[in-house]
Design a protein around this motif. Sequence first.
Motif, PDB file in Angstrom:
ATOM      1  N   HIS A   1      35.966  36.923  44.767  1.00  0.00           N
ATOM      2  CA  HIS A   1      37.119  36.169  44.276  1.00  0.00           C
ATOM      3  C   HIS A   1      38.193  36.112  45.354  1.00  0.00           C
ATOM      4  CE1 HIS A   1      40.601  35.054  41.805  1.00  0.00           C
ATOM      5  NE2 HIS A   1      39.756  34.721  40.844  1.00  0.00           N
TER       6      HIS A   1
ATOM      7  N   VAL B   1      40.006  40.099  42.253  1.00  0.00           N
ATOM      8  CA  VAL B   1      40.180  40.626  40.892  1.00  0.00           C
ATOM      9  C   VAL B   1      39.229  41.795  40.634  1.00  0.00           C
ATOM     10  CG1 VAL B   1      40.997  38.437  39.966  1.00  0.00           C
ATOM     11  CG2 VAL B   1      38.550  38.923  39.968  1.00  0.00           C
ATOM     12  N   LYS B   2      39.638  42.689  39.710  1.00  0.00           N
ATOM     13  CA  LYS B   2      38.830  43.872  39.396  1.00  0.00           C
ATOM     14  C   LYS B   2      38.812  44.118  37.891  1.00  0.00           C
ATOM     15  CE  LYS B   2      39.882  46.191  43.795  1.00  0.00           C
ATOM     16  NZ  LYS B   2      40.465  47.405  44.423  1.00  0.00           N
TER      17      LYS B   2
ATOM     18  N   GLU C   1      38.374  44.447  33.997  1.00  0.00           N
ATOM     19  CA  GLU C   1      38.125  43.489  32.928  1.00  0.00           C
ATOM     20  C   GLU C   1      38.365  42.055  33.374  1.00  0.00           C
ATOM     21  OE1 GLU C   1      36.732  43.995  29.974  1.00  0.00           O
ATOM     22  OE2 GLU C   1      36.443  46.039  30.698  1.00  0.00           O
ATOM     23  N   GLU C   2      39.342  41.894  34.248  1.00  0.00           N
ATOM     24  CA  GLU C   2      39.627  40.547  34.761  1.00  0.00           C
ATOM     25  C   GLU C   2      38.423  40.001  35.536  1.00  0.00           C
ATOM     26  OE1 GLU C   2      43.061  38.152  37.338  1.00  0.00           O
ATOM     27  OE2 GLU C   2      43.154  40.333  37.147  1.00  0.00           O
ATOM     28  N   ALA C   3      37.754  40.882  36.296  1.00  0.00           N
ATOM     29  CA  ALA C   3      36.570  40.476  37.053  1.00  0.00           C
ATOM     30  C   ALA C   3      35.421  40.113  36.115  1.00  0.00           C
ATOM     31  CB  ALA C   3      36.151  41.596  37.999  1.00  0.00           C
ATOM     32  N   LYS C   4      35.236  40.907  35.060  1.00  0.00           N
ATOM     33  CA  LYS C   4      34.163  40.629  34.097  1.00  0.00           C
ATOM     34  C   LYS C   4      34.392  39.293  33.392  1.00  0.00           C
ATOM     35  CE  LYS C   4      33.024  45.469  33.162  1.00  0.00           C
ATOM     36  NZ  LYS C   4      33.010  46.554  32.143  1.00  0.00           N
ATOM     37  N   LYS C   5      35.657  39.040  33.053  1.00  0.00           N
ATOM     38  CA  LYS C   5      35.991  37.782  32.389  1.00  0.00           C
ATOM     39  C   LYS C   5      35.714  36.597  33.315  1.00  0.00           C
ATOM     40  CE  LYS C   5      39.864  35.246  30.343  1.00  0.00           C
ATOM     41  NZ  LYS C   5      41.333  35.231  30.090  1.00  0.00           N
ATOM     42  N   PHE C   6      36.097  36.761  34.590  1.00  0.00           N
ATOM     43  CA  PHE C   6      35.881  35.692  35.563  1.00  0.00           C
ATOM     44  C   PHE C   6      34.382  35.442  35.760  1.00  0.00           C
ATOM     45  CE2 PHE C   6      35.367  34.328  40.074  1.00  0.00           C
ATOM     46  CZ  PHE C   6      35.960  33.083  39.949  1.00  0.00           C
TER      47      PHE C   6
ATOM     48  N   GLU D   1      33.063  33.317  33.044  1.00  0.00           N
ATOM     49  CA  GLU D   1      33.530  31.939  33.208  1.00  0.00           C
ATOM     50  C   GLU D   1      32.689  31.204  34.257  1.00  0.00           C
ATOM     51  OE1 GLU D   1      37.595  32.332  34.250  1.00  0.00           O
ATOM     52  OE2 GLU D   1      38.271  32.877  32.217  1.00  0.00           O
TER      53      GLU D   1
END
Length: 573
Positions: free
Chosen positions: A499, A503-504, A506-511, A514
């Motif tokens: 990214h 990002v790391k 939960e934000e990374a998992k969400k991305f 997506e």
Amino acid sequence: MKIYTSHVPPVHIPDESIFTHLFGTRFNEAQASRPAFIDAETGFAVTRGELKELALSCAWGLREEFAKLGGVQLSRGDTLMIFSPNTIAWPVMLFGAVAAGIRATLANSAYTPREVEHQWNDSGAKVVLVHPALLPVVLETFKGLGLSPAQAKQRIIVADWKVSPETKWSGDFIRLTDILGKGIFRVEEKFAGELSNETAYLCYSSGTTGKPKGVETTHKNIVSVVDIVDSFFTPTTSQDVMLGVLPFYHIYGAVKLLQFPFARELPVVIMTRFDPVEFCRNIEKYKVTFALIVPPICLAMAHHPAVTKFNMTTLKFLFSGAAPLSGPLVNAVRKKLATVGADVYVNQGYGLTETSPTTHLLSLEYSLSKVGSVGQLLPNLEARLVVDDVKDAKEGDSGELWLRGPSIMKGYLNNVTATENAITPDRWFKTGDIAIRDKEGFYYIVDRRKELIKYKGFQVPPAELEAVLLQHPAIVDAAVIGIDSEREATELPRAYIVHAKGVKGEEAKKFAKEVKTWVQKRVAKHKYLRGGVVVVGAIPKSAAGKILRRELKEQAKKEILTEPEFTGAKAKL
């Protein structure tokens, strides 16, 4: 049998050593005072005439002075290792070895003692020219080989010529400056006629499968590639300046930065390693007009703020090789450079260590209309596209690229089996790369044969998915591998992405979720990332820019043990 040839007529290839070719046949005395190589950090320059004298002096030093000072005796046909990051001494050492009739094996400057030990033993090297900063690695290597300090000393030349004064090293060793200027070869060792097929360089393959193999590159191979590229390459002027940042121990840097520019009378500004800020600073400082790069440098040029902080307007051409360069990344780089007033062509070519290296080039005139192509076949070469080792691919279909011609290696050193597996009895070299050739003769590398992912019988090229992922505005790098699913009895494509903002959690998992959905809107169903998407800090790559997929596959084997949806899956090896 369907054999493709170049649209450019064959050129004459003389049977001579690469030294004779560069410093004799093609040497223009009127240009002897023109800079050949420039140290980026200090501005110190070596002219073309000075380099010829230094190389012949180095040759004398290797063959005559080194033994007088207590070193082992070097003779024609012996092998010498060069173990150093890029420095202004590199062309002196490399051409000095060639002039002395000594084979040069080029070792990765990031190698550990164990890796150096393998190349030392396999190549049969007798002496190592080592940068002072890497001396501890060499000493540890020799210790592991069971050599005493006295025996090690007999095999070491410390490459101290023009090194930074801040470089610290200790010990009483024979130095490059001890053997330079003590005498000079009146004429270089000759390799005329059949002797031009003797080995000049031993570069080692990447080693992603098994131990690295020594590639026997002959004098004729290098003379061939210099001349066939010259007949095809972009016209240059006396104002052109190249920036040399690719590692010289790699065939790409060794040939395309140390030998081809010399043949073209182009000065090369030498950088020790790639740094985005220094790269851009040197373009401004030395009015660089073009540079040879790899895809990771393209990524930096597309995203790093340094591009906007220096005058980049002299830059007119970036040429990428060593790994696939996608169309979206080409466009991103051109767009970024355009914002600072630089109208830059971004092209790529194709080649391997085994092909010395370049076999295909994309001309400037086709930069936009054929973006993503590695270009057309160079003269004197032949190509085939072969399916399953037995039949020719239909027109427009993909197949493994096979090549034949004067720049194909002699073979793998000490490895008859590997050589026979790579080169057919009628001298076709199997590249292992899957390519498509369009109606106009432009080639596109779509993947490596051994890396193709098979999803329920459908082929999924990782490089194609990587190109799609790089079109996402928040993704700056990507790699795709296959993992085996026992549950579905097939392979599943799995992506690793970087990214732009790092990002790391939960934000990374969400991305990642997506991105998985985003890709599904852009590819056929069999190419969906069913193996998952993982956000990482960086994609592991070799110094030449190749994705180290084996490292990702080892990482995936551990990750899928904790991912419930992939229980029973394993990384494909």
